[in-house]
Design a protein around this motif. Structure first.
Motif, mmCIF file in Angstrom:
data_model
loop_
_atom_site.group_PDB
_atom_site.id
_atom_site.type_symbol
_atom_site.label_atom_id
_atom_site.label_comp_id
_atom_site.label_asym_id
_atom_site.label_seq_id
_atom_site.Cartn_x
_atom_site.Cartn_y
_atom_site.Cartn_z
ATOM 1 N N ASN A 22 83.303 48.210 94.482
ATOM 2 C CA ASN A 22 84.151 49.569 93.615
ATOM 3 C C ASN A 22 83.117 50.510 94.764
ATOM 4 O OD1 ASN A 22 83.129 50.874 90.791
ATOM 5 N ND2 ASN A 22 85.531 50.145 92.123
ATOM 6 N N TYR A 77 99.460 49.577 82.464
ATOM 7 C CA TYR A 77 99.416 49.763 84.118
ATOM 8 C C TYR A 77 101.622 49.777 84.634
ATOM 9 C CZ TYR A 77 94.555 49.074 85.858
ATOM 10 O OH TYR A 77 93.315 50.163 85.463
ATOM 11 N N GLY A 127 94.137 49.008 98.576
ATOM 12 C CA GLY A 127 93.325 48.773 97.278
ATOM 13 C C GLY A 127 93.982 48.409 96.516
ATOM 14 N N GLU A 128 93.909 47.260 95.041
ATOM 15 C CA GLU A 128 94.705 47.053 93.843
ATOM 16 C C GLU A 128 95.912 48.015 93.389
ATOM 17 O OE1 GLU A 128 92.371 44.433 91.157
ATOM 18 O OE2 GLU A 128 93.784 42.948 90.915
ATOM 19 N N GLY A 129 94.978 48.796 93.441
ATOM 20 C CA GLY A 129 96.190 49.364 92.528
ATOM 21 C C GLY A 129 96.629 49.624 93.015
ATOM 22 N N THR A 148 94.690 54.042 94.073
ATOM 23 C CA THR A 148 93.749 54.748 93.050
ATOM 24 C C THR A 148 92.363 55.477 93.455
ATOM 25 O OG1 THR A 148 93.083 53.250 92.533
ATOM 26 C CG2 THR A 148 95.033 52.374 91.489
ATOM 27 N N PRO A 201 91.393 58.499 87.798
ATOM 28 C CA PRO A 201 90.834 56.892 86.241
ATOM 29 C C PRO A 201 91.209 57.059 84.979
ATOM 30 C CG PRO A 201 88.739 57.861 87.386
ATOM 31 C CD PRO A 201 90.518 58.356 88.070
ATOM 32 N N GLY A 208 87.264 51.602 95.530
ATOM 33 C CA GLY A 208 86.481 51.605 96.427
ATOM 34 C C GLY A 208 87.001 51.378 97.470
ATOM 35 N N THR A 209 88.487 49.786 97.487
ATOM 36 C CA THR A 209 88.931 49.942 98.757
ATOM 37 C C THR A 209 89.823 51.411 99.371
ATOM 38 O OG1 THR A 209 88.784 47.238 98.275
ATOM 39 C CG2 THR A 209 90.564 48.391 99.767
ATOM 40 N N GLY A 210 90.859 51.277 97.928
ATOM 41 C CA GLY A 210 91.996 52.276 98.222
ATOM 42 C C GLY A 210 91.670 53.714 98.905
ATOM 43 N N GLU A 215 86.939 55.432 81.706
ATOM 44 C CA GLU A 215 85.809 54.564 82.444
ATOM 45 C C GLU A 215 84.589 54.817 82.861
ATOM 46 O OE1 GLU A 215 88.642 52.855 85.366
ATOM 47 O OE2 GLU A 215 90.026 53.425 85.024
ATOM 48 N N ASN A 236 103.195 53.071 86.191
ATOM 49 C CA ASN A 236 103.105 52.695 88.159
ATOM 50 C C ASN A 236 104.595 53.144 87.175
ATOM 51 O OD1 ASN A 236 100.754 51.867 87.770
ATOM 52 N ND2 ASN A 236 100.861 49.521 88.443
ATOM 53 N N ALA A 240 85.456 45.941 98.558
ATOM 54 C CA ALA A 240 84.422 47.067 98.745
ATOM 55 C C ALA A 240 83.725 47.696 97.197
ATOM 56 C CB ALA A 240 85.646 48.297 98.428
ATOM 57 N N ARG A 261 99.413 47.817 93.721
ATOM 58 C CA ARG A 261 100.762 47.410 92.315
ATOM 59 C C ARG A 261 101.255 48.215 92.035
ATOM 60 N NH1 ARG A 261 96.066 46.794 88.498
ATOM 61 N NH2 ARG A 261 95.829 44.879 89.036
ATOM 62 N N ASN A 278 95.884 57.993 84.764
ATOM 63 C CA ASN A 278 96.122 57.136 83.711
ATOM 64 C C ASN A 278 96.051 57.910 82.572
ATOM 65 O OD1 ASN A 278 96.801 55.668 86.098
ATOM 66 N ND2 ASN A 278 94.430 54.137 85.903
HETATM 67 N N1 LIG Z 1 97.635 53.590 87.522
HETATM 68 C C1 LIG Z 1 96.973 52.275 88.035
HETATM 69 N N2 LIG Z 1 96.114 52.407 87.742
HETATM 70 C C2 LIG Z 1 95.561 51.532 87.709
HETATM 71 C C3 LIG Z 1 96.302 50.413 87.991
HETATM 72 N N3 LIG Z 1 95.223 49.166 88.869
HETATM 73 C C4 LIG Z 1 93.953 49.848 88.702
HETATM 74 N N4 LIG Z 1 93.815 50.807 88.459
HETATM 75 C C5 LIG Z 1 92.947 51.518 88.113
HETATM 76 O O1 LIG Z 1 92.130 52.081 89.404
HETATM 77 C C6 LIG Z 1 90.864 52.501 89.627
HETATM 78 C C7 LIG Z 1 90.150 51.101 90.204
HETATM 79 O O2 LIG Z 1 91.198 50.983 91.222
HETATM 80 P P1 LIG Z 1 91.474 49.711 92.311
HETATM 81 O O3 LIG Z 1 92.885 49.993 92.682
HETATM 82 O O4 LIG Z 1 91.300 48.547 90.653
HETATM 83 O O5 LIG Z 1 90.437 49.218 93.325
HETATM 84 P P2 LIG Z 1 90.592 48.931 94.843
HETATM 85 O O6 LIG Z 1 90.733 50.243 95.651
HETATM 86 O O7 LIG Z 1 91.275 47.542 94.707
HETATM 87 O O8 LIG Z 1 89.330 48.886 94.975
HETATM 88 P P3 LIG Z 1 88.012 47.775 94.407
HETATM 89 O O9 LIG Z 1 86.618 48.559 93.767
HETATM 90 O O10 LIG Z 1 86.966 47.634 96.056
HETATM 91 O O11 LIG Z 1 88.071 46.760 94.269
HETATM 92 C C8 LIG Z 1 90.330 52.179 88.290
HETATM 93 O O12 LIG Z 1 90.627 53.422 87.744
HETATM 94 C C9 LIG Z 1 92.184 52.296 87.525
HETATM 95 O O13 LIG Z 1 92.526 52.233 85.776
HETATM 96 C C10 LIG Z 1 97.205 50.401 88.576
HETATM 97 O O14 LIG Z 1 98.041 49.407 89.085
HETATM 98 N N5 LIG Z 1 98.054 51.070 87.992
#
Ligand SMILES: Nc1nc2c(ncn2[C@@H]2O[C@H](COP(=O)(O)OP(=O)(O)OP(=O)(O)O)[C@@H](O)[C@H]2O)c(=O)[nH]1
Ligand SMILES: [Mg+2]
Length: 400
Positions: free
Chosen positions: A81, A207, A15-17, A116, A158, A120-122, A162, A211, A79, A20, A195
């Motif tokens: 979310n 972030y 996932g994105e977070g 995170t 989160p 949805g993904t992670g 949020e 992080n 995904a 990162r 967070n």
């Molecule tokens: N600590 C931290 N939290 C993050 C970061 N990026 C996103 N988040 C948190 O992660 C949640 C969103 O999850 P993402 O990581 O964007 O989602 P994903 O796993 O890519 O899943 P999708 O829903 O498919 O996009 C929210 O609660 C954000 O506040 C990051 O770099 N660091």
């Protein structure tokens, strides 16, 4: 784990977070314990592109990051979310994930799974992937070294402000990291960070700052298994908590304290003031303190292992705690007098954290029952109920 060797960690982020956070490991001069055993996964091509760019910008040698350290999985292009979609994408591509892990990691003693919990993904894929590694692989898919790998999850809660869906995801994700659907233990250890607890700057999402703190805590934890003076390693960290059935943790950290000025006890207090989730330290059932000090201070006897233990005991007395735990003193390069303390707090009452999310979870569950919550499509009532029961059971057992 073979004798005389430090724990070889590997990082799997999804996932994105999660990506990162994991990509920040690349931007450092050295990652003792991890080296380049890092894999970032995503369901979405653009998100993974961003992560790869971030990694590219951070490292100088031109390794082909995309074909080694990054993996796009599933055919959903995101995904949306929904943790159901994140899990489905991982199911679709489990063999590709396993094969990449084999190729990139070679071998490892412990996996750090980073996700995170709001997305949805992670959140969908990581609990599933852990379960597959622990219980799901056939003899042909698995390699001998995989049988003894320890699975540690680093999970990010989160921000409190949020949307409800994020909190629904988080509550379900915590349950699924702790327990598989049939109620058995999933991850060997679940480390939580919230967070909002780490970034009180209102709705500005810092972030990078959050992080950085997470990476620092992981660093201290990994360091304890690396060049410790006492004998402690990740196996020690997971054995007792799993036996107790209380294997969720949060780091409490204080860094850069001048060892020539401050008493160790004061440093423990400072660390205890900074847990990564809202919690009452006095409810902890297990604590692993890690003290990291300059090599020269340790060599000169300015800070010693018995002193760390004595401090740990005094600190417990002060908090009316009588708990399990092993302390460790670990050196860092160089001179100076900067001391860092990590208290890995485990088995604490989860209520102060869950209070921020249970109403939202309930709201989304009700919407789902009315067929009005797109982020939960595909999840059966039965599964959702089981996920909640598993979490309640874990808490009942854990909080007594
Ligand atoms: N600590 C931290 N939290 C993050 C970061 N990026 C996103 N988040 C948190 O992660 C949640 C969103 O999850 P993402 O990581 O964007 O989602 P994903 O796993 O890519 O899943 P999708 O829903 O498919 O996009 C929210 O609660 C954000 O506040 C990051 O770099 N660091
Ligand atoms: Mg995403």
């Amino acid at each position: 784990m073979s004798q005389g060797q430090f724990t070889r960690w590997a990082v799997i982020a999804s996932g994105e977070g999660g990506g990162r956070i994991a990509s920040q490991f690349f931007s450092r001069a050295e990652n003792p314990g991890i080296e380049d055993r890092i894999l970032v996964m995503n369901t979405n091509r653009n998100d993974i592109r961003n992560t790869v760019d971030r990694i590219d910008a951070a490292i100088t040698e031109d390794a082909d990051i995309e074909s080694t350290h990054a993996l796009e999985f599933g055919d959903l292009a995101g995904a949306g979310n929904s943790y159901h979609n994140g899990r489905k994408a991982a199911e679709q591509d489990l063999d590709r994930i396993i094969n990449r892990v084999k190729r990139v990691f070679g071998t490892a003693d412990a996996f750090l799974h980073v996700a995170t919990l709001g997305g949805g993904t992670g959140n969908g894929s990581i609990p599933y992937v852990i379960d597959q590694f622990k219980n799901g692989l056939s003899v042909g898919e698995s390699e001998p070294w995989m049988d003894s790998v320890i699975h540690v999850a680093m999970a990010v809660w989160p921000f409190y402000w949020e949307p409800d869906q994020r909190h629904f995801n988080a509550v379900c994700g915590l349950s699924r990291l702790l327990k598989v659907l049939d109620g058995g233990q999933n991850a060997d250890m679940v480390i939580l960070a919230a967070n909002s607890q780490l970034d009180d700057g209102g709705s500005r999402q810092n972030y990078d700052g959050v992080n950085e703190m997470i990476i620092e805590a992981i660093d201290l934890m990994i360091g304890a298994g690396r060049e410790t003076h006492g004998v402690i390693d990740i196996e020690d960290y997971v054995t007792i908590p799993s036996r107790y059935g209380s294997y969720h943790f949060t780091p409490a950290v204080a860094t850069g304290m001048d060892g020539n000025i401050y008493e160790l006890e004061y440093m423990f207090d400072k660390a205890a003031e900074n847990p990564f989730v809202p919690m009452d330290v006095a409810t902890s059932q297990i604590v692993f303190p890690v003290v990291r000090a300059p090599e020269s201070m340790i060599e000169n006897g300015e800070i010693t292992e018995p002193e760390v233990y004595r401090t740990f005991n005094e600190w417990q007395n002060k908090h009316d705690l009588s708990i399990a735990g092993q302390a460790s003193l670990t050196p860092k390069r160089g001179r100076g007098s900067d001391v860092d303390v990590l208290l890995l707090l485990g088995g604490f009452d989860l209520t102060p954290l869950l209070d921020h999310s249970m109403d939202q979870h309930q709201q989304v569950t009700e919407n789902l029952a009315r067929g009005a919550a797109p982020g939960g499509e595909g999840l059966s009532d039965r599964e959702l109920q089981q996920v909640m029961e598993n979490l309640e059971e874990y808490r009942d057992h854990n909080e007594g």
